[in-house]
Write a protein that holds these residues in place. Structure first.
Motif, PDB file in Angstrom:
ATOM      1  N   ALA A  17       0.837  -1.205   0.000  1.00 54.76           N
ATOM      2  CA  ALA A  17       0.000   0.000   0.000  1.00 54.76           C
ATOM      3  C   ALA A  17       0.871   1.255   0.000  1.00 54.76           C
ATOM      4  N   THR A  18       1.960   1.213   0.755  1.00 56.78           N
ATOM      5  CA  THR A  18       2.879   2.351   0.799  1.00 56.78           C
ATOM      6  C   THR A  18       3.542   2.554  -0.556  1.00 56.78           C
ATOM      7  N   ASP A  19       3.911   1.477  -1.225  1.00 54.03           N
ATOM      8  CA  ASP A  19       4.498   1.588  -2.566  1.00 54.03           C
ATOM      9  C   ASP A  19       3.506   2.217  -3.548  1.00 54.03           C
ATOM     10  N   ARG A  20       2.243   1.830  -3.444  1.00 53.22           N
ATOM     11  CA  ARG A  20       1.248   2.420  -4.341  1.00 53.22           C
ATOM     12  C   ARG A  20       1.122   3.920  -4.085  1.00 53.22           C
ATOM     13  N   LEU A  21       1.110   4.312  -2.822  1.00 49.03           N
ATOM     14  CA  LEU A  21       1.039   5.737  -2.515  1.00 49.03           C
ATOM     15  C   LEU A  21       2.261   6.465  -3.075  1.00 49.03           C
ATOM     16  N   MET A  22       3.433   5.875  -2.944  1.00 43.79           N
ATOM     17  CA  MET A  22       4.651   6.504  -3.474  1.00 43.79           C
ATOM     18  C   MET A  22       4.525   6.740  -4.982  1.00 43.79           C
ATOM     19  N   GLU A  23       3.944   5.798  -5.695  1.00 45.30           N
ATOM     20  CA  GLU A  23       3.731   5.976  -7.144  1.00 45.30           C
ATOM     21  C   GLU A  23       2.896   7.209  -7.420  1.00 45.30           C
ATOM     22  N   LEU A  24       1.804   7.358  -6.675  1.00 44.17           N
ATOM     23  CA  LEU A  24       0.925   8.502  -6.880  1.00 44.17           C
ATOM     24  C   LEU A  24       1.629   9.808  -6.501  1.00 44.17           C
ATOM     25  N   LEU A  25       2.436   9.779  -5.442  1.00 41.61           N
ATOM     26  CA  LEU A  25       3.135  10.983  -4.996  1.00 41.61           C
ATOM     27  C   LEU A  25       4.188  11.445  -5.991  1.00 41.61           C
ATOM     28  N   ARG A  26       4.674  10.548  -6.823  1.00 46.04           N
ATOM     29  CA  ARG A  26       5.698  10.932  -7.807  1.00 46.04           C
ATOM     30  C   ARG A  26       5.118  11.752  -8.971  1.00 46.04           C
ATOM     31  N   ILE A  27       3.809  11.795  -9.081  1.00 45.37           N
ATOM     32  CA  ILE A  27       3.172  12.539 -10.173  1.00 45.37           C
ATOM     33  C   ILE A  27       2.976  13.984  -9.729  1.00 45.37           C
ATOM     34  N   PRO A  28       3.606  14.964 -10.386  1.00 42.35           N
ATOM     35  CA  PRO A  28       3.532  16.372  -9.950  1.00 42.35           C
ATOM     36  C   PRO A  28       2.235  17.052 -10.397  1.00 42.35           C
ATOM     37  N   SER A  29       1.141  16.673  -9.778  1.00 43.68           N
ATOM     38  CA  SER A  29      -0.189  17.133 -10.199  1.00 43.68           C
ATOM     39  C   SER A  29      -0.534  18.487  -9.578  1.00 43.68           C
ATOM     40  N   ILE A  30       0.204  19.516  -9.952  1.00 43.14           N
ATOM     41  CA  ILE A  30      -0.005  20.878  -9.451  1.00 43.14           C
ATOM     42  C   ILE A  30      -1.100  21.530 -10.294  1.00 43.14           C
ATOM     43  N   SER A  31      -2.254  21.747  -9.703  1.00 39.93           N
ATOM     44  CA  SER A  31      -3.402  22.158 -10.505  1.00 39.93           C
ATOM     45  C   SER A  31      -3.374  23.631 -10.888  1.00 39.93           C
ATOM     46  N   THR A  32      -2.735  24.463 -10.100  1.00 39.47           N
ATOM     47  CA  THR A  32      -2.802  25.900 -10.347  1.00 39.47           C
ATOM     48  C   THR A  32      -1.870  26.366 -11.464  1.00 39.47           C
ATOM     49  N   ASP A  33      -0.908  25.542 -11.859  1.00 40.25           N
ATOM     50  CA  ASP A  33       0.093  25.914 -12.871  1.00 40.25           C
ATOM     51  C   ASP A  33      -0.209  25.168 -14.171  1.00 40.25           C
ATOM     52  N   PRO A  34      -0.538  25.885 -15.252  1.00 41.43           N
ATOM     53  CA  PRO A  34      -0.874  25.213 -16.521  1.00 41.43           C
ATOM     54  C   PRO A  34       0.237  24.316 -17.043  1.00 41.43           C
ATOM     55  N   ALA A  35       1.471  24.551 -16.619  1.00 42.44           N
ATOM     56  CA  ALA A  35       2.584  23.716 -17.077  1.00 42.44           C
ATOM     57  C   ALA A  35       2.443  22.268 -16.605  1.00 42.44           C
ATOM     58  N   TYR A  36       1.615  22.044 -15.591  1.00 38.99           N
ATOM     59  CA  TYR A  36       1.468  20.693 -15.039  1.00 38.99           C
ATOM     60  C   TYR A  36       0.120  20.071 -15.400  1.00 38.99           C
ATOM     61  N   ALA A  37      -0.551  20.602 -16.401  1.00 35.70           N
ATOM     62  CA  ALA A  37      -1.863  20.069 -16.786  1.00 35.70           C
ATOM     63  C   ALA A  37      -1.776  18.600 -17.179  1.00 35.70           C
ATOM     64  N   ALA A  38      -0.748  18.231 -17.933  1.00 38.53           N
ATOM     65  CA  ALA A  38      -0.598  16.829 -18.345  1.00 38.53           C
ATOM     66  C   ALA A  38      -0.378  15.928 -17.142  1.00 38.53           C
TER      67      ALA A  38
END
Length: 460
Positions: A17-38
């Motif tokens: 479960a911790t490994d799965r969370l780490m996978e999700l945390l590696r994705i830089p999903s910053i919503s306020t910056d259009p550079a991170y839309a993808a």
């Protein structure tokens, strides 16, 4: 098979479960910056795949902004909607991070192992506690104990511009018996908490206008009305200097006293007032007299001045009487306070204070939202409190929150649905700040807690 089997499965599966969370945390999903839309799109896709791996019918739904994730499972029993958000705050200032914010790791501290990385506490780690509880339940029982709708947002950290239209367009699909939200903290470390009330918000801004132009203070100092002095006098009139109460007529209409049982829980919840104050450089509370610090933070309204400016602010001196002075203010609302009525009362208070030759101009970009008060008399709330008490081996408490979580009000106003807010974050998790973290114990016991809550809610 029993709840004990589910809890045992959670314990054995914690590394995965911790490994799965780490996978999700590696994705830089910053919503306020259009550079991170993808990257926001990538995080939504990851969650869809993860839900589908647990036999949940999940989809990514497009919005004018970042996508929503919606999943459904089950066809009998109570219908629960679980809400979380997969977007995260920007990471600035980057130089203050001890490790790259999207390179999460496990780190040992004096309080135990932590999961370090942006989004670990707000809100990916919290979101995944519920997902992992469902995964364990499904693995043991082959099915989940009730109908569950999963609803994950990708714009919470950027003002949720797509949320209200999405709720309105999908009202029938998203309406459930009860909403569950995991985006809050425990009142003290190891003290399980259910947020029972959230303060609302009122924003306003005004300008005091005096002379038609800035004036030479030698020519007009004395006979001239100074808007900075005028606005300072008006601001000082907002509060009674002896009691700290707001002195605006009718300000406390709709405010209710806290029931005795809730006060008892707050008094025994482990909150350390001295540490709370000392951590920001205070030696004593400065709010409304006659109420504890927790009451002031959770259950009393406030009127705060957030900014004052006017005149010359450059280097050196400029001897002027400014033509204008400006003030920004906000109010935190509780109980049944009406933001529209309160705005009128505050404006009348200011206008009644004006001196001759001064006028006030109000900002018309208005914002206001009522407080959210949970119906803790519903049997589900006491059932969940008992489940949390069993897991954490101490009495769970119904708490308040000084801030606001707008989605809770939207669930009530648009979907007609009550919400239950249970979170496992700690106050030192540094959410929105460098070196955000989530205690591994919070993640582990959060998963176990949700399993117990699901069991309790399907039997209540």
């Amino acid at each position: 098979m029993s709840l004990a089997d589910v809890l045992a499965r959670i314990d054995s599966d914690l590394p995965a479960a911790t490994d799965r969370l780490m996978e999700l945390l590696r994705i830089p999903s910053i919503s306020t910056d259009p550079a991170y839309a993808a990257n926001c799109d990538q995080a939504a896709d990851w969650l869809v795949r993860d839900l589908q791996s647990n036999d949940i019918k999940a989809e990514k739904r497009a919005t004018p902004g970042h996508p929503m994730v919606v999943g459904h499972v089950g066809d009998s029993g109570p219908h629960l909607l679980f809400y979380g958000h997969y977007d995260v705050q920007p990471v600035d200032p980057l130089e203050l991070w001890q490790r790259a914010p999207f390179d999460p790791d496990l780190h040992e501290t004096e309080n135990g192992t932590i999961i370090r990385g942006r989004g670990s506490s707000d809100d990916k780690g919290q979101l995944m506690t519920f997902v992992e509880a469902c995964r364990a339940w499904k693995a043991v029982h082959g099915t989940l104990p009730c109908r569950i709708t999963f609803f994950f947002e990708g714009e919470e950290e950027s003002g949720s511009p797509s949320l209200v239209p999405f709720l309105e367009a999908h009202k029938d699909e998203l309406t459930a018996d009860l909403a569950l939200v995991c985006d809050t903290s425990m009142v003290s470390r190891g003290v399980p908490s259910i947020a029972a009330q959230l303060r609302g918000m009122l924003k306003d801004e005004f300008t005091i206008v005096g002379p038609r132009i800035d004036l030479h203070s030698g020519h007009y100092g004395g006979p001239g009305l100074n808007p900075l002095r005028e606005i300072s006098r008006i601001i000082a009139s907002f509060h009674d200097p002896e009691t700290g109460r707001v002195a605006v007529d009718g300000f406390y209409e709709g405010v209710h006293e806290v029931p005795a049982e809730q006060l008892r829980q707050w008094q025994n919840c482990g909150f350390d007032e001295a540490d709370y104050l000392k951590s920001v450089g205070y030696s004593q509370p400065h709010g409304e007299q006659g109420y504890s610090t927790l009451e002031q933070q959770w259950a009393r309204p406030t009127l705060e001045v957030n900014g004052i400016w006017g005149g010359y602010n450059g280097a050196g001196s400029k001897t002027v009487i400014p033509s204008e002075a400006h003030c920004k203010l906000t109010c935190r609302l509780v109980g049944d306070m009406d933001p529209d009525a309160l705005r009128d009362r505050i404006r009348k208070h200011v206008e009644d204070q004006l001196s001759p030759d001064a006028k006030v101009v109000w900002d018309n970009d208005l914002e206001g939202s009522r407080a959210s008060v949970m119906n803790i008399h519903r049997p589900e709330f006491e059932a969940a409190r008992g489940a949390l008490s069993d897991e954490w081996n101490r009495e769970a408490v119904f708490t308040g929150m000084g801030g606001s979580i707008p989605v809770v009000g939207f669930f009530k106003d648009i979907l007609g649905m009550d919400a239950m807010l249970i979170g496992y974050a700690n106050e030192d998790d540094a959410i929105h700040s460098p070196n955000e973290k989530y205690d591994l114990n919070s993640f582990h016991k959060g998963i176990r807690s949700w399993a117990r809550v699901l069991d309790a809610l399907t039997r209540s």
